[in-house]
Every structure is written in C-alpha cells, then in structure tokens.
Write a protein that holds these residues in place. Structure first.
Motif, short mmCIF file in Angstrom:
data_model
loop_
_atom_site.label_atom_id
_atom_site.label_comp_id
_atom_site.label_asym_id
_atom_site.label_seq_id
_atom_site.Cartn_x
_atom_site.Cartn_y
_atom_site.Cartn_z
N ASP A 27 -36.03 -33.39 -4.47
CA ASP A 27 -36.64 -34.35 -3.62
C ASP A 27 -37.46 -35.27 -4.65
O ASP A 27 -37.37 -36.53 -4.23
CB ASP A 27 -37.42 -33.88 -2.31
CG ASP A 27 -36.50 -33.02 -1.35
OD1 ASP A 27 -35.19 -33.65 -1.12
OD2 ASP A 27 -36.83 -32.40 -0.48
N ASP B 35 -34.75 -27.24 -3.65
CA ASP B 35 -35.09 -28.51 -2.86
C ASP B 35 -36.29 -29.20 -3.12
O ASP B 35 -35.93 -30.77 -3.04
CB ASP B 35 -35.01 -28.07 -1.37
CG ASP B 35 -33.59 -27.05 -1.05
OD1 ASP B 35 -32.80 -27.44 -1.68
OD2 ASP B 35 -33.69 -26.70 0.07
N HIS B 36 -37.37 -28.76 -3.36
CA HIS B 36 -38.35 -29.66 -3.67
C HIS B 36 -38.21 -30.35 -4.86
O HIS B 36 -38.53 -31.70 -4.86
CB HIS B 36 -39.63 -28.67 -3.65
CG HIS B 36 -40.92 -29.40 -4.24
ND1 HIS B 36 -41.46 -30.36 -3.07
CD2 HIS B 36 -41.75 -29.58 -5.16
CE1 HIS B 36 -42.62 -30.75 -3.79
NE2 HIS B 36 -42.72 -30.38 -4.91
N LYS C 55 -35.31 -37.63 -6.44
CA LYS C 55 -34.84 -38.70 -5.73
C LYS C 55 -35.88 -39.94 -5.62
O LYS C 55 -35.30 -40.95 -5.40
CB LYS C 55 -34.67 -38.33 -4.25
CG LYS C 55 -33.47 -37.40 -3.82
CD LYS C 55 -33.52 -37.30 -2.22
CE LYS C 55 -32.31 -36.21 -2.01
NZ LYS C 55 -32.41 -35.96 -0.53
N HIS C 56 -37.11 -39.64 -5.73
CA HIS C 56 -38.23 -40.73 -5.71
C HIS C 56 -38.55 -41.21 -6.95
O HIS C 56 -39.56 -42.05 -7.27
CB HIS C 56 -39.23 -40.15 -4.89
CG HIS C 56 -39.17 -39.85 -3.40
ND1 HIS C 56 -38.59 -40.74 -2.51
CD2 HIS C 56 -38.85 -38.64 -2.68
CE1 HIS C 56 -38.20 -40.13 -1.47
NE2 HIS C 56 -38.37 -38.80 -1.51
#
Length: 91
Positions: free
Chosen positions: A84, A80-81, A87-88
C-alpha cells in the motif's frame, strides 16, 4: 433436586424459558459457547427451595478466549502495508 432456567429474549416475538431438569451446568455453558443459546435475559439455578441468579458467572465461564492473529497473518499484513505504501509513492 437442582436445575437451571435459561430465559431467552426474542424481542418482539417474546421470551422463552428453557427448563430441563436433566441439563447440567456444564451443558448450559457449552450451549452458550456454541451459540445455541443467545440473547439471554437471565439464568437461574434452582436448588432445593432456593433460587440464585447466576447469569454473570455462567456467561463469564462460557466466554471464548480471545485468540490473536497467527504469525503468518502478521507477516501477510506487513506485506500488504508495504504494498500500500508503494502505491502512494511518486513515480
């Protein structure tokens, strides 16, 4: 003769003393651990002609051990990290 007095505080609704001569120390601990007894004001042990406040002892015995996340959960949170972070990223 030995018995336990468990005083439960219900806030505005008042308090309730649970006194059962047949309940054992082990049963009091199991009821606290299961959540049946909550918001405890105090626990007294009455044996013969003496009264002892054993609230801290019983609550520490009834405390559930802190179990950390399993290996699969740690791996999932790592994925998950990473997701994330992606995404950025700039395209």
């Amino acid at each position: 003769m030995q018995y336990f007095v468990v005083m439960i505080d219900y806030g505005r609704r008042g308090r309730e003393a649970i006194v059962d001569p047949e309940i054992t120390r082990r049963e009091v601990i199991s009821r606290i651990a299961s959540g049946e007894y909550s918001n405890i004001s105090f626990i007294h042990e009455i044996a013969d002609c003496s009264v002892e406040d054993i609230t801290a002892e019983i609550l520490s015995e009834a405390a559930l051990p802190d179990i950390g996340p399993a290996g699969a959960d740690l791996q999932a949170s790592q994925f998950d990290h990473i997701r994330d972070l992606r995404k950025h990223e700039r395209a």
